[in-house]
Scaffold this motif. Structure first.
Motif, mmCIF file in Angstrom:
data_model
loop_
_atom_site.group_PDB
_atom_site.id
_atom_site.type_symbol
_atom_site.label_atom_id
_atom_site.label_comp_id
_atom_site.label_asym_id
_atom_site.label_seq_id
_atom_site.Cartn_x
_atom_site.Cartn_y
_atom_site.Cartn_z
ATOM 1 N N HIS A 208 -36.052 41.951 106.124
ATOM 2 C CA HIS A 208 -36.686 40.771 105.547
ATOM 3 C C HIS A 208 -36.596 39.609 106.525
ATOM 4 O O HIS A 208 -35.599 39.464 107.242
ATOM 5 C CB HIS A 208 -35.993 40.363 104.233
ATOM 6 N N TRP A 209 -37.605 38.794 106.529
ATOM 7 C CA TRP A 209 -37.599 37.589 107.363
ATOM 8 C C TRP A 209 -37.146 36.407 106.516
ATOM 9 O O TRP A 209 -37.605 36.227 105.374
ATOM 10 C CB TRP A 209 -38.997 37.317 107.917
ATOM 11 N N GLN A 210 -36.233 35.600 107.060
ATOM 12 C CA GLN A 210 -35.669 34.459 106.343
ATOM 13 C C GLN A 210 -36.206 33.155 106.930
ATOM 14 O O GLN A 210 -36.116 32.926 108.138
ATOM 15 C CB GLN A 210 -34.140 34.464 106.458
ATOM 16 N N ASN A 211 -36.733 32.305 106.078
ATOM 17 C CA ASN A 211 -37.244 31.001 106.511
ATOM 18 C C ASN A 211 -36.092 29.993 106.518
ATOM 19 O O ASN A 211 -35.507 29.691 105.476
ATOM 20 C CB ASN A 211 -38.344 30.529 105.571
ATOM 21 N N GLU A 212 -35.791 29.468 107.686
ATOM 22 C CA GLU A 212 -34.701 28.487 107.817
ATOM 23 C C GLU A 212 -35.244 27.063 107.865
ATOM 24 O O GLU A 212 -34.698 26.197 108.535
ATOM 25 C CB GLU A 212 -33.885 28.808 109.070
ATOM 26 N N GLY A 213 -36.317 26.828 107.131
ATOM 27 C CA GLY A 213 -36.920 25.507 107.101
ATOM 28 C C GLY A 213 -37.826 25.228 108.286
ATOM 29 O O GLY A 213 -38.024 24.068 108.673
ATOM 30 N N PHE A 214 -38.403 26.279 108.872
ATOM 31 C CA PHE A 214 -39.253 26.119 110.046
ATOM 32 C C PHE A 214 -40.530 25.363 109.706
ATOM 33 O O PHE A 214 -41.136 25.596 108.664
ATOM 34 C CB PHE A 214 -39.616 27.490 110.627
ATOM 35 N N ASP B 46 -43.624 28.196 116.310
ATOM 36 C CA ASP B 46 -42.850 27.822 117.497
ATOM 37 C C ASP B 46 -41.429 27.414 117.136
ATOM 38 O O ASP B 46 -40.484 27.686 117.898
ATOM 39 C CB ASP B 46 -43.550 26.693 118.255
ATOM 40 N N ASP B 47 -41.262 26.761 115.979
ATOM 41 C CA ASP B 47 -39.910 26.425 115.513
ATOM 42 C C ASP B 47 -39.087 27.697 115.307
ATOM 43 O O ASP B 47 -37.901 27.758 115.650
ATOM 44 C CB ASP B 47 -39.965 25.649 114.203
ATOM 45 N N PHE B 48 -39.722 28.708 114.717
ATOM 46 C CA PHE B 48 -39.044 29.988 114.529
ATOM 47 C C PHE B 48 -38.682 30.600 115.876
ATOM 48 O O PHE B 48 -37.550 31.060 116.083
ATOM 49 C CB PHE B 48 -39.934 30.934 113.726
ATOM 50 N N LEU B 49 -39.619 30.592 116.818
ATOM 51 C CA LEU B 49 -39.334 31.163 118.137
ATOM 52 C C LEU B 49 -38.168 30.455 118.820
ATOM 53 O O LEU B 49 -37.437 31.069 119.604
ATOM 54 C CB LEU B 49 -40.576 31.072 119.028
ATOM 55 N N SER B 50 -37.973 29.188 118.497
ATOM 56 C CA SER B 50 -36.933 28.411 119.183
ATOM 57 C C SER B 50 -35.526 28.911 118.873
ATOM 58 O O SER B 50 -34.587 28.600 119.610
ATOM 59 C CB SER B 50 -37.039 26.933 118.811
ATOM 60 N N VAL B 51 -35.355 29.674 117.797
ATOM 61 C CA VAL B 51 -34.022 30.183 117.473
ATOM 62 C C VAL B 51 -33.795 31.577 118.061
ATOM 63 O O VAL B 51 -32.741 32.179 117.851
ATOM 64 C CB VAL B 51 -33.764 30.199 115.944
ATOM 65 N N ALA C 100 -45.839 32.358 105.511
ATOM 66 C CA ALA C 100 -44.635 31.896 104.820
ATOM 67 C C ALA C 100 -44.232 30.501 105.283
ATOM 68 O O ALA C 100 -43.848 29.647 104.469
ATOM 69 C CB ALA C 100 -43.492 32.880 105.045
ATOM 70 N N ILE C 101 -44.332 30.236 106.585
ATOM 71 C CA ILE C 101 -43.988 28.910 107.094
ATOM 72 C C ILE C 101 -44.965 27.870 106.559
ATOM 73 O O ILE C 101 -44.566 26.804 106.079
ATOM 74 C CB ILE C 101 -43.973 28.921 108.633
ATOM 75 N N ALA C 102 -46.255 28.180 106.629
ATOM 76 C CA ALA C 102 -47.277 27.223 106.187
ATOM 77 C C ALA C 102 -47.150 26.905 104.704
ATOM 78 O O ALA C 102 -47.432 25.779 104.276
ATOM 79 C CB ALA C 102 -48.666 27.773 106.492
ATOM 80 N N HIS C 103 -46.721 27.869 103.900
ATOM 81 C CA HIS C 103 -46.646 27.679 102.445
ATOM 82 C C HIS C 103 -45.214 27.486 101.956
ATOM 83 O O HIS C 103 -44.955 27.517 100.753
ATOM 84 C CB HIS C 103 -47.298 28.865 101.743
#
Length: 415
Positions: free
Chosen positions: A204-210, A214-219, A342-345
């Motif tokens: 599962h992919w977890q959204n950390e408030g991205f 690109d924010d996701f890629l930064s981690v 998921a990030i957009a919504h």
């Protein structure tokens, strides 16, 4: 509907079709907190599905299950015979609880494999089928299974459902009861009632408030970031564009195209796809606003697609297929586009379905899923219980090893 258990204040019945159950009453049990949103999770540690509650799970909704019925994917000769348990208040007939339960004559379409159990039992002279399956058919997604309406009688309704499953097993002479991809309250109640707990792994992919991809890629570690950027570019390099369709976008022509993709994948994976063409029209009409269909177009026609369903805080990836092979297109449509959505919504997670360690490199984390099993034969139960002790240890070890291989930055990685 037939009554299988009665008390002065609580009635347990079994229904063989959702036609007999008002959608509002069923959904008040299936998703009693629908409309509330879940918070984004920020933990980077491996997690389990018991903590991942979606307040509006699409796969136990009346609309989804009714679409399966109306299309003939369940019922008839499918080997999935609906036997929905209903717990009602005897005083006013109000529905307090329900189960998406089925009498099964095989073990296909479940994704928690018990074929070895069935084989061992039948070699010993037993009869494994029919069995009772409590799940969303053809759907390896975590969700509620003992569906109870909010209120002071919720615990009583859950206990009534468990007792009702045992009564149904006695009535049908089923060998066993299997409650798969279950959530925390159900797992706890079932294990307390003597069910065996089984575990497995998903990604599962977890959204950390991205705020963006690109924010996701930064981690991620630098090398992994570059690899995913290159992968996404190459996936679309043959002049491919991507459309994300929902609601009124889901025309019959779109479903014709997607079904061709789905058939191709299904025939290669398991010989005969579980879902038929009628299902997609029925589910699109019933809950099209909760469908996210990602389609790839090249040279003026669709060539591949991936279907997702949306909950309150989760995007559930389900089926994919294509009629042209292009490098990395599967990863783009099924995993990267799901993360984008998921990030957009502002959804908390993406559940990408069963199996697939390749998801790890795309930022999906290893997550433990749970099921609960009641085996009537004491000998079979003893053997399975011993097997599960070893399987639990293997699953824990595999989760730890996979988490160590994740693409996320470690303490000494380059930013």
């Amino acid at each position: 509907m037939s009554e299988i258990r009665d008390r002065s204040d609580l009635r347990v019945r079994v229904a063989t079709s959702l036609k007999a159950i008002p959608a509002s009453a069923w959904d008040a049990c299936a998703n009693p907190r629908a409309g509330t949103s879940g918070s984004l999770e920020s933990s980077c540690e491996p997690v389990d599905s018991l903590s991942q509650l979606d307040t509006d799970n699409p796969f136990v909704s009346h609309a989804f299950l009714r679409a399966l019925e109306e299309s003939g994917c369940i019922g008839g000769r499918s080997g999935w015979s609906p036997a929905y348990l209903l717990v009602e208040d005897a005083a006013d007939d109000r529905l307090l609880g329900a189960t998406p339960s089925f009498l099964k004559s095989h073990s296909q379409g479940e994704y928690v494999f018990d074929h070895s159990w069935a084989d061992a039992y039948e070699r010993a002279g037993g009869r494994y089928y029919p069995k009772i399956q409590v799940s969303a058919p053809f759907t390896p997604a975590t969700g509620p299974r003992l569906l109870v309406a909010d209120g002071p009688r919720a615990d009583e309704a859950r206990a009534g459902l468990i007792a009702g499953l045992e009564a149904l097993r006695d009535q049908t002479d089923a060998s066993s009861i299997h409650v798969t991809f279950a959530q925390g309250p159900d797992v706890a109640a079932l294990t307390e009632a003597g069910y065996l707990e089984r575990r497995d792994l998903q990604f599962h992919w977890q959204n950390e408030g991205f705020g963006s991809y690109d924010d996701f890629l930064s981690v991620l570690a630098s090398r992994k970031r570059k690899a995913l950027k290159r992968e996404r570019r190459e996936a679309l390099s043959a002049g491919i564009t991507v459309d994300v369709l929902s609601g009124s976008d889901l025309t019959e022509k779109v479903w014709d195209d997607f079904f061709a993709f789905y058939q191709d994948t299904g025939s290669r994976k398991w010989g005969r796809p579980y879902l038929n063409r009628r299902f997609f029209s029925a589910v699109g009409e019933a809950m099209g606003e909760r469908i996210v269909l990602v389609m790839a177009r090249r040279a003026g026609r669709y060539i591949a697609g991936a279907i997702n369903f949306r909950g309150a805080n989760t995007l559930y990836g389900r089926n994919w297929g294509c009629i042209e092979d292009h490098p990395f297109l599967h990863f783009e449509l099924c995993y990267h586009q799901a993360i984008d959505y998921a990030i957009a919504h502002k959804l908390a997670r993406v559940e990408a379905g069963a199996q697939g360690e390749h998801k790890l490199a795309r930022g999906y984390r290893p997550v433990i899923t749970y099921s609960a099993h009641y085996l009537a034969d004491r000998g079979l139960r003893r053997a399975v219980a011993n097997y599960l002790v070893n399987e639990h240890a293997h699953i824990a070890s595999a989760q730890e090893a996979l988490a160590a291989e994740s693409p996320f930055r470690k303490g000494n990685d380059d930013a």
